[in-house]
Write a protein that holds these residues in place. Structure first.
Motif, short mmCIF file in Angstrom:
data_model
loop_
_atom_site.label_atom_id
_atom_site.label_comp_id
_atom_site.label_asym_id
_atom_site.label_seq_id
_atom_site.Cartn_x
_atom_site.Cartn_y
_atom_site.Cartn_z
N VAL A 1 0.85 -1.19 0.00
CA VAL A 1 0.00 0.00 0.00
C VAL A 1 0.88 1.24 0.00
CG1 VAL A 1 -1.86 1.22 1.19
CG2 VAL A 1 -1.74 -1.27 1.31
N GLY A 2 0.53 2.22 -0.86
CA GLY A 2 1.26 3.49 -0.90
C GLY A 2 0.44 4.61 -0.31
N PHE A 3 1.02 5.37 0.64
CA PHE A 3 0.33 6.49 1.29
C PHE A 3 0.89 7.80 0.77
CE2 PHE A 3 -0.56 3.01 4.05
CZ PHE A 3 -1.75 3.31 4.70
N SER A 4 0.07 8.84 0.86
CA SER A 4 0.51 10.17 0.44
C SER A 4 1.41 10.82 1.49
CB SER A 4 -0.71 11.06 0.17
OG SER A 4 -1.52 11.16 1.35
N GLN A 5 1.31 10.35 2.75
CA GLN A 5 2.12 10.86 3.84
C GLN A 5 2.71 9.68 4.61
OE1 GLN A 5 -0.44 13.35 6.19
NE2 GLN A 5 -0.60 14.95 4.62
N PRO A 6 3.73 9.92 5.45
CA PRO A 6 4.27 8.81 6.25
C PRO A 6 3.17 8.11 7.04
CG PRO A 6 5.72 10.70 6.40
CD PRO A 6 4.51 11.16 5.63
N ALA A 7 3.15 6.80 6.95
CA ALA A 7 2.06 6.01 7.54
C ALA A 7 2.25 5.82 9.04
CB ALA A 7 1.98 4.65 6.85
N THR B 1 -9.88 -3.92 14.34
CA THR B 1 -11.31 -3.70 14.59
C THR B 1 -12.17 -4.04 13.38
OG1 THR B 1 -11.02 -1.37 13.95
CG2 THR B 1 -10.87 -1.91 16.29
N ASN B 2 -11.57 -4.45 12.27
CA ASN B 2 -12.32 -4.77 11.05
C ASN B 2 -11.95 -6.14 10.50
OD1 ASN B 2 -13.86 -2.11 10.02
ND2 ASN B 2 -11.93 -1.50 10.99
N GLU B 3 -11.83 -7.10 11.40
CA GLU B 3 -11.65 -8.51 11.04
C GLU B 3 -10.32 -8.80 10.35
OE1 GLU B 3 -14.98 -9.74 8.74
OE2 GLU B 3 -16.42 -9.48 10.39
N PHE B 4 -9.34 -7.92 10.51
CA PHE B 4 -8.00 -8.18 9.99
C PHE B 4 -6.98 -8.12 11.13
CE2 PHE B 4 -10.08 -6.85 6.06
CZ PHE B 4 -9.60 -7.79 5.16
N GLY B 5 -7.38 -8.57 12.31
CA GLY B 5 -6.49 -8.51 13.47
C GLY B 5 -5.28 -9.41 13.35
N ASP B 6 -5.34 -10.43 12.47
CA ASP B 6 -4.20 -11.33 12.30
C ASP B 6 -3.24 -10.86 11.23
OD1 ASP B 6 -5.99 -11.62 10.26
OD2 ASP B 6 -6.13 -13.83 10.36
N ALA B 7 -3.48 -9.68 10.66
CA ALA B 7 -2.59 -9.16 9.62
C ALA B 7 -1.31 -8.61 10.23
CB ALA B 7 -3.30 -8.07 8.82
N VAL B 8 -0.23 -8.70 9.47
CA VAL B 8 1.08 -8.17 9.88
C VAL B 8 1.37 -6.93 9.06
CG1 VAL B 8 3.54 -8.62 10.07
CG2 VAL B 8 1.90 -10.46 10.50
N VAL C 1 3.82 0.66 2.77
CA VAL C 1 3.47 -0.28 3.82
C VAL C 1 3.13 -1.62 3.19
CG1 VAL C 1 1.83 -0.82 5.68
CG2 VAL C 1 2.63 1.53 5.36
N LEU C 2 3.63 -2.69 3.84
CA LEU C 2 3.34 -4.05 3.39
C LEU C 2 2.42 -4.70 4.42
CD1 LEU C 2 4.12 -6.02 1.10
CD2 LEU C 2 5.82 -6.97 2.64
N VAL C 3 1.28 -5.16 3.96
CA VAL C 3 0.30 -5.83 4.81
C VAL C 3 0.25 -7.30 4.41
CG1 VAL C 3 -2.08 -5.91 5.61
CG2 VAL C 3 -1.04 -3.71 5.01
N ARG C 4 0.50 -8.18 5.38
CA ARG C 4 0.46 -9.63 5.13
C ARG C 4 -0.73 -10.23 5.85
NH1 ARG C 4 6.36 -11.88 6.39
NH2 ARG C 4 6.02 -10.72 8.34
N VAL C 5 -1.61 -10.84 5.08
CA VAL C 5 -2.85 -11.40 5.61
C VAL C 5 -2.79 -12.92 5.50
CG1 VAL C 5 -5.37 -11.42 5.42
CG2 VAL C 5 -4.08 -9.34 4.85
N LEU D 1 -2.79 1.92 11.74
CA LEU D 1 -3.18 0.90 10.77
C LEU D 1 -3.51 -0.42 11.46
CD1 LEU D 1 -0.64 1.47 7.85
CD2 LEU D 1 -3.05 2.07 7.93
N ARG D 2 -2.70 -0.81 12.43
CA ARG D 2 -2.95 -2.07 13.13
C ARG D 2 -4.27 -2.00 13.90
NH1 ARG D 2 2.88 -1.46 14.47
NH2 ARG D 2 4.03 -2.79 13.02
N ASP D 3 -4.56 -0.86 14.52
CA ASP D 3 -5.81 -0.72 15.26
C ASP D 3 -7.01 -0.80 14.32
OD1 ASP D 3 -4.39 -0.44 17.60
OD2 ASP D 3 -4.41 1.76 17.57
N VAL D 4 -6.90 -0.15 13.17
CA VAL D 4 -8.00 -0.18 12.20
C VAL D 4 -8.23 -1.59 11.67
CG1 VAL D 4 -8.73 0.62 9.91
CG2 VAL D 4 -7.73 2.23 11.54
N LEU D 5 -7.16 -2.28 11.33
CA LEU D 5 -7.30 -3.63 10.82
C LEU D 5 -7.84 -4.59 11.87
CD1 LEU D 5 -3.97 -3.91 8.76
CD2 LEU D 5 -6.28 -3.60 7.87
#
Length: 318
Positions: free
Chosen positions: A57-63, A74-81, A91-95, A68-72
């Motif tokens: 994922v590419g952000f317009s500002q420093p992430a 609370t939205n069924e992606f709690g096991d993501a790295v 940012v690299l998200v591993r699901v 990000l971890r809190d958002v993921l």
């Protein structure tokens, strides 16, 4: 100065081997707990071994990774790295793998979620699926690396020392690895490639300590002719104790710092190393020495072979 220290240790060494029965029982109980947890709970393999979906994922500002971890979570992606990839804006998200859900579908879900709750200008730059076959290959390669390391250590120490010292060193290393894996199994901490690197590092760390102690035991068996095997080992451990403690404490200081301030990606590595240093120090003092005594080490096993001088037979002839 060295002679004075040695003399003091000879007169009043710490009697480590007086507690060998208690420490042996303690070690066996810990090993049984670790093996039991590995059999029942098994290991919590991470994405490096189980496969899954990688989303860059590419952000317009420093992430903000914590956000990000809190958002993921609370939205069924709690096991993501979540981790930075290159710059702070990437940012690299591993699901982990999900049943009946493709990589493209996961990428679309993450895009909508992050655009609505984090940043509307984010972009999905890459979506890749890592199959479980890759994880199986990594598992086999990691296990093979540990086995080869143990065999090489056994061969090396056997050539340098008596086979009893070599066997005790390998058994101690085996205990260190099982203890680390047992803690990870009990706490269900995710196992990734950094944990494998930590296991190999612990093997090298413990081997170095074992060689120092074994070399001192061999030297004292040749010098202290009037002492029995238990006293020689106690004296040897007492003489190397200051070195062992200084090395362990300085290493732990660095590892605790990494654990507290190194971030999520290095947390598992730091935990594995901290456990390895503590268990390795304990096994260097008690486990290996107890095994050496149980195998019947004696002065005769460690004395250098007599070399016959040239012409000695001729001198003894009448």
């Amino acid at each position: 100065m060295f002679r004075e220290i040695t003399k003091v240790d000879e007169n009043n060494p710490i009697r480590f081997m007086n507690y060998r029965k208690h420490t042996s029982i303690f070690s066996i109980v810990l090993l049984l707990i670790a093996l039991g947890s590995l059999a029942v709970n098994k290991l919590n393999w991470g994405l490096d071994f189980t496969g899954g979906t990688l989303v860059e994922v590419g952000f317009s500002q420093p992430a903000d990774l914590e956000l990000l971890r809190d958002v993921l979570e609370t939205n069924e992606f709690g096991d993501a790295v979540v981790q930075n990839y290159g710059t702070q804006r990437d940012v690299l998200v591993r699901v982990p793998p999900r049943e009946n859900v493709g990589a493209d579908s996961i990428g679309d879900q993450l895009l909508r979620l992050l655009q609505s709750e984090v940043d509307q200008d984010i972009q999905i730059r890459r979506v890749e699926f890592v199959g479980p076959q890759v994880g199986e290959e990594l598992t086999e390669a990691g296990g093979l690396a540990l086995i080869v390391a143990m065999i090489c250590i056994l061969v090396y120490v056997s050539f340098r020392f008596d086979w009893r010292l070599a066997l005790s060193a390998v058994i101690g290393l085996f205990q260190d690895v099982i203890m680390i894996l047992g803690v990870f199994s009990v706490l269900q901490i995710s196992i990734d490639l950094t944990i494998l690197a930590a296991l190999l590092a612990v093997i090298g760390y413990s081997l170095n300590d074992s060689i120092v102690v074994a070399d001192r035991i061999r030297e004292n068996f040749r010098i202290l002719r009037k002492e029995d095997s238990v006293s020689v080992i106690d004296i040897s451990l007492s003489q190397t104790m200051s070195r062992t403690l200084v090395t362990s404490l300085t290493t732990l200081l660095v590892l605790v710092t990494l654990f507290l301030f190194g971030g999520q990606m290095i947390e598992g590595f730091a935990i594995a190393m901290i456990i390895g240093v503590v268990v390795g120090t304990y096994s260097s003092v008690f486990t290996r020495s107890t095994i050496v005594l149980a195998l019947g080490i004696s002065r005769e096993n460690l004395m250098p072979p007599e070399v016959e001088k040239e012409g000695e037979d001729l001198e003894q002839m009448p």
